[in-house]
Scaffold this motif. Structure first.
Motif, mmCIF file in Angstrom:
data_model
loop_
_atom_site.group_PDB
_atom_site.id
_atom_site.type_symbol
_atom_site.label_atom_id
_atom_site.label_comp_id
_atom_site.label_asym_id
_atom_site.label_seq_id
_atom_site.Cartn_x
_atom_site.Cartn_y
_atom_site.Cartn_z
ATOM 1 N N MET A 150 0.825 -1.206 0.000
ATOM 2 C CA MET A 150 0.000 0.000 0.000
ATOM 3 C C MET A 150 0.865 1.265 0.000
ATOM 4 N N THR A 151 1.979 1.234 0.734
ATOM 5 C CA THR A 151 2.871 2.384 0.758
ATOM 6 C C THR A 151 3.465 2.636 -0.618
ATOM 7 N N ALA A 152 3.894 1.573 -1.283
ATOM 8 C CA ALA A 152 4.472 1.716 -2.621
ATOM 9 C C ALA A 152 3.437 2.252 -3.604
ATOM 10 N N MET A 153 2.213 1.756 -3.533
ATOM 11 C CA MET A 153 1.178 2.224 -4.443
ATOM 12 C C MET A 153 0.804 3.678 -4.157
ATOM 13 N N SER A 154 0.814 4.065 -2.892
ATOM 14 C CA SER A 154 0.517 5.457 -2.537
ATOM 15 C C SER A 154 1.584 6.389 -3.099
ATOM 16 N N PRO A 169 -5.575 25.362 0.019
ATOM 17 C CA PRO A 169 -6.515 26.092 0.897
ATOM 18 C C PRO A 169 -6.654 25.516 2.302
ATOM 19 N N PHE A 170 -6.157 24.331 2.548
ATOM 20 C CA PHE A 170 -6.397 23.678 3.836
ATOM 21 C C PHE A 170 -5.251 23.932 4.804
ATOM 22 N N SER A 171 -5.617 24.105 6.068
ATOM 23 C CA SER A 171 -4.592 24.292 7.092
ATOM 24 C C SER A 171 -4.193 22.977 7.745
ATOM 25 N N VAL A 172 -5.152 22.045 7.879
ATOM 26 C CA VAL A 172 -4.876 20.739 8.471
ATOM 27 C C VAL A 172 -5.521 19.658 7.610
ATOM 28 N N VAL A 173 -4.699 18.757 7.113
ATOM 29 C CA VAL A 173 -5.180 17.643 6.293
ATOM 30 C C VAL A 173 -5.000 16.352 7.085
ATOM 31 N N MET A 174 -6.086 15.586 7.193
ATOM 32 C CA MET A 174 -6.008 14.302 7.880
ATOM 33 C C MET A 174 -6.246 13.173 6.885
ATOM 34 N N ASP A 175 -5.324 12.206 6.868
ATOM 35 C CA ASP A 175 -5.471 11.017 6.040
ATOM 36 C C ASP A 175 -5.964 9.889 6.936
ATOM 37 N N VAL A 176 -7.232 9.545 6.785
ATOM 38 C CA VAL A 176 -7.852 8.503 7.608
ATOM 39 C C VAL A 176 -7.594 7.142 6.965
ATOM 40 N N ALA A 177 -7.094 6.214 7.787
ATOM 41 C CA ALA A 177 -6.645 4.911 7.285
ATOM 42 C C ALA A 177 -5.563 5.138 6.237
ATOM 43 N N LEU A 184 0.188 11.429 2.523
ATOM 44 C CA LEU A 184 0.145 12.623 3.372
ATOM 45 C C LEU A 184 1.517 13.295 3.433
ATOM 46 N N ALA A 185 2.575 12.517 3.487
ATOM 47 C CA ALA A 185 3.918 13.092 3.525
ATOM 48 C C ALA A 185 4.186 13.937 2.287
ATOM 49 N N GLU A 186 3.724 13.474 1.129
ATOM 50 C CA GLU A 186 3.932 14.238 -0.100
ATOM 51 C C GLU A 186 3.047 15.476 -0.130
ATOM 52 N N ILE A 187 1.829 15.370 0.376
ATOM 53 C CA ILE A 187 0.955 16.551 0.456
ATOM 54 C C ILE A 187 1.613 17.632 1.312
ATOM 55 N N LEU A 188 2.139 17.248 2.472
ATOM 56 C CA LEU A 188 2.780 18.220 3.365
ATOM 57 C C LEU A 188 4.066 18.761 2.763
ATOM 58 N N ARG A 189 4.805 17.918 2.075
ATOM 59 C CA ARG A 189 6.056 18.379 1.462
ATOM 60 C C ARG A 189 5.785 19.447 0.413
ATOM 61 N N ARG A 190 4.691 19.301 -0.309
ATOM 62 C CA ARG A 190 4.345 20.263 -1.358
ATOM 63 C C ARG A 190 3.685 21.526 -0.800
ATOM 64 N N ASN A 191 3.212 21.474 0.448
ATOM 65 C CA ASN A 191 2.484 22.609 1.044
ATOM 66 C C ASN A 191 3.107 22.950 2.396
ATOM 67 N N PRO A 192 4.175 23.736 2.387
ATOM 68 C CA PRO A 192 4.983 23.959 3.592
ATOM 69 C C PRO A 192 4.248 24.572 4.779
ATOM 70 N N ILE A 197 -2.460 15.121 9.914
ATOM 71 C CA ILE A 197 -2.761 14.086 10.907
ATOM 72 C C ILE A 197 -2.849 12.765 10.156
ATOM 73 N N LEU A 198 -2.027 11.826 10.536
ATOM 74 C CA LEU A 198 -2.115 10.476 9.980
ATOM 75 C C LEU A 198 -2.843 9.603 10.990
ATOM 76 N N PHE A 199 -3.899 8.932 10.527
ATOM 77 C CA PHE A 199 -4.702 8.106 11.428
ATOM 78 C C PHE A 199 -4.851 6.715 10.834
ATOM 79 N N ASP A 200 -4.471 5.717 11.600
ATOM 80 C CA ASP A 200 -4.652 4.323 11.182
ATOM 81 C C ASP A 200 -4.487 3.440 12.411
ATOM 82 N N GLN A 201 -4.517 2.142 12.200
ATOM 83 C CA GLN A 201 -4.387 1.210 13.309
ATOM 84 C C GLN A 201 -2.983 1.288 13.915
#
Length: 303
Positions: A150-154, A169-177, A184-192, A197-201
């Motif tokens: 899943m990480t490789a495909m993401s 436009p977003f100040s806080v992005v949460m990736d659920v599961a 999410l790491a790439e989203i944050l890297r592109r938007n300094p 918030i990363l949420f999973d088991q």
């Protein structure tokens, strides 16, 4: 197309499982990584992978016949562009998925496809007497392989997602599961200026730290463990659900969506990323992916 040619083409499709399993073995052995800088003989590769020289040659010869490797007269092998996607160090690596697709439990579930087609029921549950998520929880080594895939495909789709949608436009992005956080790491890297918030088991997010470290965004992301059937963290103005809703039936998805609705800011947006089903006679990838949802988790593609 004449009848003989049509039969030959169908035979190739029928034997596709052989190619898939051979690719899985090559990926498991890391053959492409051993070939990334130079060609090697099958004997050299056998020594590097601790395998039987003649048996490995037969594997490589077969994969060269379908374009994964290139075989020279001296039994040396090199990577083709297709085979290059089996390297572990490329952005669009298919190796983790190839390894997952070749796992015995994965293939056994697909062997029960006839049951699903006959009854509409989940093949995995019929084969194993439990759901795939429960099975992986009981077999943590399989969860590790699944999470890597899943990480490789993401990583492979992150650039396309960010090209298609503006997250600024977003100040806080949460990736659920969100798995181990590759998207999410790439989203944050592109938007300094953004936080995440990363949420999973718990067993999944436990390995997310290095992903955010590598992207240089660890200081802007909270890693939270939990169960999205119970609750998700509050405060995000964007929630991402990537390849989540296709895992579940309609009633279960309503529960997930209600949980997200309770947590998101009033003006927030829910972003759903799923495969698009093409018109008739097109789009094999998504349509076989939909069959995989029927076989493995019991969900479906809906777009």
């Amino acid at each position: 197309m004449d009848e003989r040619t049509a039969a030959a083409e169908l035979q190739k499709l029928v034997n596709g499982f052989q190619v898939s399993q051979a690719i899985c073995v090559a990926a498991t052995l890391g053959i492409a990584d051993h070939l990334k800088d130079c060609k090697r003989t099958s004997g050299e590769l056998a020594a590097l992978t601790n395998t039987h020289p003649q048996a490995l040659y037969r594997l490589l010869r077969a994969l060269a016949s379908v374009g994964v490797f290139h075989e020279a007269e001296d039994r040396s092998f090199s990577l083709t562009p297709v085979g290059g996607a089996l390297r572990s160090d490329v952005q669009h690596s298919v190796a983790p998925w190839a390894i997952l697709a070749g796992r015995p439990y994965f293939r056994q579930a697909w062997s029960d496809l006839l049951h699903s087609v006959s009854t509409g029921e989940n093949a995995f549950r019929h084969a194993y007497g439990k759901g795939v998520w429960e099975y992986r929880a009981e077999h943590p080594e399989e969860s590790v392989i699944f999470d890597r895939a899943m990480t490789a495909m993401s990583r492979g789709v992150a650039a396309a997602v960010l090209t298609a949608y503006d997250f600024r436009p977003f100040s806080v992005v949460m990736d659920v599961a969100g798995g181990q956080g590759a998207l999410l790491a790439e989203i944050l890297r592109r938007n300094p200026g953004q936080r995440g918030i990363l949420f999973d088991q718990p067993q999944v997010v436990a390995k997310a730290g290095p992903v955010f470290d590598a992207a240089g965004v660890s200081d802007r992301c909270d890693i939270v463990a939990g169960d999205f059937f119970v609750s998700v963290p509050e405060g995000a103005d964007a929630i991402v659900l990537k390849w989540i809703l296709h895992d579940w039936d309609d009633d279960t998805n309503i529960r997930i969506l209600k949980t997200c609705r309770r947590a998101i800011r009033p003006e927030g947006k829910l972003l759903v990323l799923e495969s698009i089903l093409a018109p008739p006679n097109e789009g094999a990838s998504a349509k076989f992916g939909d069959l995989n949802m029927l076989v493995m988790p019991g969900g479906q593609e809906r777009t």
